[in-house]
Design an enzyme around this catalytic site. Structure first.
Site, mmCIF file in Angstrom:
data_model
loop_
_atom_site.group_PDB
_atom_site.id
_atom_site.type_symbol
_atom_site.label_atom_id
_atom_site.label_comp_id
_atom_site.label_asym_id
_atom_site.label_seq_id
_atom_site.Cartn_x
_atom_site.Cartn_y
_atom_site.Cartn_z
ATOM 1 N N ARG A 116 12.945 121.908 9.365
ATOM 2 C CA ARG A 116 12.710 122.057 10.836
ATOM 3 C C ARG A 116 13.669 121.325 11.719
ATOM 4 N NH1 ARG A 116 8.065 119.297 8.944
ATOM 5 N NH2 ARG A 116 7.889 117.334 9.512
ATOM 6 N N LEU A 174 -0.671 118.077 25.805
ATOM 7 C CA LEU A 174 0.041 117.198 25.146
ATOM 8 C C LEU A 174 1.580 117.359 25.035
ATOM 9 C CD1 LEU A 174 -0.597 115.108 22.011
ATOM 10 C CD2 LEU A 174 1.290 116.693 22.208
ATOM 11 N N ASP A 207 8.120 116.075 21.542
ATOM 12 C CA ASP A 207 9.514 116.234 21.215
ATOM 13 C C ASP A 207 10.274 117.095 22.365
ATOM 14 O OD1 ASP A 207 8.583 115.342 19.096
ATOM 15 O OD2 ASP A 207 9.764 116.452 17.801
#
Length: 446
Positions: A137, A17, A20
Site C-alpha cells: 500500500r 477521524l 495520514d
C-alpha cells in the site's frame, strides 16, 4: 460551549477521524493536502480521502470528501497515496482495500482531476506482485529521466518489510520492476514510503517500519514509527542504495506517515499525521467528545546541511505573530493567557543547563550536559511522560504552541519533537531558567 482544544493553525477535521496526509501537491496556484478520513466516527472503521486547500499554507479551507470507497476494488477503504501533475491534470494514486470473507486484497488505483474539484477514477488496478503479501500500500509517484516511477510499501512473504518499484511511460500502464529496498530494519512491514533528493549527492527515503504479529496468526499491528534512510537511488539497477542506518524523523510522541512534495519555490515540504496514540489514548482523547480526533503537523521545509537532514518551520507562519516580547534575564516568568504562541530562544554561548516549563507546568524542556528531555502530562494516566535525545550542544529552541499541539525545533531544525498536549488551564505562563549571558527569549502571541 467553545471547544478549547480546537487548533488554530493545524489542519484537523470538523468531524470524524483524520490520519495520514495524502496527495500533497501544488495545483493551479493552490496547495492541496488530501488525508485519510473517517467522516462518520472517531475510529478506523472507514477510510476515504478528505481534502484541505490553501493559498498560503497557513489558512485552509475544507471542501470535504474527495475520493470515496465506492468500487469493488476499494470498498473497504481508500488508503494512502500521492499526487502528481501532468499536462495540467492532477493524478492521484491510492491503495484500494477490498476484503472478501475477511481476507485482504490490495490494489494500487488511479484517479484524476482537471479542476481540483471533481476526481474521476480510472479502471486500471495494479495487483500485488508475486513474493509479497497483501500488505502492499501507499504508492508514491515521481518523474525522473523521462519516466514515471512508483514505490509502494510492502511486506515480503518472508514477513520482512520491503518497498516495491514500478515504472510507467504514461501514468496509466505500470510494470513491476522488482524490490526497491528491503532490510530487517524495516521490521515486518513498511508503510508510507517517499523518496526525494535534497542535493546532488544524497537522496532521502522516508518510511514507516511496522512490527506485526506473524502472518499465519492474528496479523495485528504491534508498533511502528516514522524514519528515514540516507542513500542514493540507482536508476539503472532500480534499487535504493543505503549509506547510513535508519534514523527517526521526529523524536516526539505524535508523528507518523510523513509525506513530502516540492512547491513552486523549489522547497521540499513535509507534513505528517500528528498521532501515534495507543488505543486507550485515542479512545480517551479529549476532542472525541466534540466528535473529531487528530490533526496534521505544521508543514516543514526540508534541507540537507552539514550531512544532516534539517526540518524548518515555514516562513509563512511569521504572519501569525501579533505581539512580540523580548526577555534577556537569566530567569523569568512569562505571563501569558493566550493558547497560541511561538517562543524563540537563542543561546549565544555554550550552556550546560537550561529549563523551561510551559502551559502551567503541563509541558517542560530540560537540557543538562548534552541530554535534552521533553515532557508532557498524559491525558489518560495523568502522569508525566518524557522523550529524550543526546545532542552535542544546544544553541536554539523554537516552540510552536497551538490549542492542543506543540512542535519544538531544536538547533534550527536539527531535531524536532511533535506532541499533542491537552491543558485544562486558562493560564499559559512559561518559566525559564539559566538562559546564560547575552541569550535572548522572543515571545510571540498568535
Amino acid at each position: 460551549m467553545e471547544n478549547k482544544y480546537r487548533n488554530s493553525f493545524h489542519i484537523e477535521p470538523a468531524k470524524g477521524l483524520l490520519n495520514d496526509p495524502n496527495g500533497l501537491i501544488q495545483f493551479q496556484g493552490k496547495y492541496y493536502f488530501f488525508h485519510q478520513w473517517n467522516r462518520f466516527e472517531t475510529n478506523h472503521s472507514y477510510k476515504e480521502w478528505g481534502l484541505f486547500i490553501s493559498k498560503d499554507l497557513v489558512t485552509w479551507e475544507n471542501p470535504g470528501s474527495a475520493i470515496l470507497p465506492d468500487l469493488a476494488s476499494d470498498k473497504d477503504g481508500v488508503y494512502s497515496g500521492s499526487a502528481v501533475e501532468k499536462d495540467g491534470v492532477m493524478y492521484l494514486f491510492y491503495t484500494g482495500n477490498s476484503k472478501k470473507y475477511g481476507k485482504r486484497k490490495s490494489y494500487q488505483k488511479i484517479a484524476y482531476s482537471e479542476d481540483g474539484k471533481t476526481f474521476i477514477k480510472k479502471e486500471q488496478a495494479i495487483e500485488t506482485p508475486v513474493g509479497f503479501t497483501e500488505h502492499h500500500r501507499d504508492p508514491k509517484v515521481w518523474e525522473k529521466n523521462g519516466k514515471w516511477w512508483m514505490i509502494v510499501g510492502a511486506q515480503s512473504e518472508e514477513n520482512i518489510g520491503a518497498i516495491t518499484l514500478f515504472e510507467s511511460s504514461n501514468l496509466s500502464n505500470w510494470q513491476f520492476q522488482g524490490e526497491f529496498y528491503s532490510d530487517q530494519s524495516l521490521d515486518q512491514m513498511c508503510e508510507c514510503p517517499d523518496v526525494f533528493s535534497l542535493s546532488h549527492d544524497v537522496d532521502i527515503l522516508t518510511l514507516c517500519p511496522q512490527k506485526r504479529t506473524p502472518i499465519e496468526d492474528t496479523d495485528l499491528s504491534l508498533s511502528s514509527y516514522a524514519g528515514y534512510l540516507v542513500g542514493k537511488v540507482d536508476y539503472e539497477q532500480k534499487k535504493f542504495v543505503v549509506k547510513e542506518e535508519i534514523q527517526k524523523l521526529d523524536y516526539g510522541f505524535d508523528f507518523y506517515a510523513a509525506q513530502t512534495f516540492e512547491d513552486d519555490k523549489g522547497r521540499r515540504i513535509l507534513t505528517a499525521w500528528m498521532s501515534r496514540m495507543e488505543e486507550e489514548e485515542e479512545a480517551c482523547c479529549p476532542t472525541v467528545t466534540d466528535g473529531y480526533i487528530h490533526c496534521l503537523t505544521m508543514p516543514r521545509e526540508l534541507k540537507w546541511k552539514n550531512d544532516c537532514l534539517y526540518q524548518l518551520p515555514l516562513e509563512e507562519y511569521q504572519v501569525l505573530r501579533k505581539e512580540k516580547r523580548e526577555y534577556k534575564n537569566c530567569c523569568h516568568l512569562i505571563k501569558n493567557q493566550n493558547n497560541t504562541y511561538e517562543i524563540m530562544i537563542d543561546f549565544t554561548e555554550w550552556i550546560n543547563h537550561f529549563s523551561i516549563t510551559l502551559n502551567s507546568d503541563m509541558n517542560s524542556i530540560n537540557y543538562t550536559n548534552g541530554r535534552l528531555e521533553i515532557s508532557r502530562i498524559n491525558w489518560v494516566s495523568g502522569e508525566c511522560e518524557s522523550k529524550e535525545i543526546e545532542i552535542s550542544s544546544l544553541f536554539k529552541l523554537q516552540i510552536f504552541n497551538d490549542n492542543s499541539t506543540m512542535e519544538i525545533f531544536i538547533n534550527d531544525g536539527e531535531y524536532v519533537f511533535s506532541m499533542r498536549t491537552f491543558s485544562n488551564h486558562f493560564n499559559r505562563d512559561a518559566y525559564y531558567q539559566n538562559l546564560g549571558h547575552n541569550g535572548s527569549v522572543m515571545f510571540y502571541n498568535y
